[in-house]
Design an enzyme around this catalytic site. Sequence first.
Site, PDB file in Angstrom:
ATOM      1  CB  SER A 129      -0.914   0.022   1.231  1.00  0.00           C
ATOM      2  OG  SER A 129      -1.625   1.250   1.315  1.00  0.00           O
ATOM      3  CE1 TYR A 142      -4.238  -2.112   5.015  1.00  0.00           C
ATOM      4  CE2 TYR A 142      -3.411  -0.002   4.219  1.00  0.00           C
ATOM      5  CZ  TYR A 142      -3.923  -1.260   3.970  1.00  0.00           C
ATOM      6  OH  TYR A 142      -4.106  -1.677   2.673  1.00  0.00           O
TER       7      TYR A 142
END
Length: 267
Positions: A129, A142
């Site tokens: 990501s 995250y």
Amino acid sequence: MKRVVLVTGGSSGIGKAIALFLQDKNYTVYGTSRNPDRYPDSPIELLALDVQDQNSINKAVDILIEKEGQLDVLINNAGVGITGPMEETPIDEVKNAMDTNFYGPLRVLQAVLPVMRKQKSGRVINITSIAGYMGLPYRGIYSASKGALEIATEAYRMECAHLNIHFSNVAPGDFATNIAAGRFHAPVITGSDYESGYAHTLKLIDEHVDDGQDPKEVASKIYEILQNPNPGIHYKVGSFLQKFSIVLKKILPEKTYENMLKKHYGL
């Protein structure tokens, strides 16, 4: 020439888009889901696989090899979202996110790499990501899980180069998928010192996903990488601003970049 692909988390979102795109390009594609029975109409054959369970992973890979006799490409896509203030996010949820987003891909590689070594060839693409390049407020766990996978991929790539197994990362930005619905949200606690900032950021995060780009862009990039006999290490897919944010982190003074992020998130 037949090329067999395994896409973890291939039942929905980016994983499904990747699987469908590659299938249309004449790859033999298998997706995975913890509960394939929930997707009886899936256009992709789904294998039962839980990235937190090594036995489940081994069984799925064995089934695939028994059917196809080879595994040419692994796309480690299965993941889970998580938001919350670092202080207030339950440690059990932190562990779950790391177990899925970081340890999960490593477990899958434990099962897949022996197959690729025996074949003397293989391609691995880890889906990370853009958030993994920076510690984003209220998305710190995250960011950490995806950043860890980015770094681990660099090590795998060097260790496996002599085995003719090529590793790459693909880091998506915000795409229009169902990740927001399945994400763990630490509750917004009334009276917390983080209440206002977290509530505002949570709304902003969900808006970014809702307004995100088509996940086919990620699938197209992966197909492009697979066509390259000498792929690179890090690829980013997203809006210009999302990709440029990584460049800015490299060139701006640390506090300037931090203030830019805080302003973006209204902190």
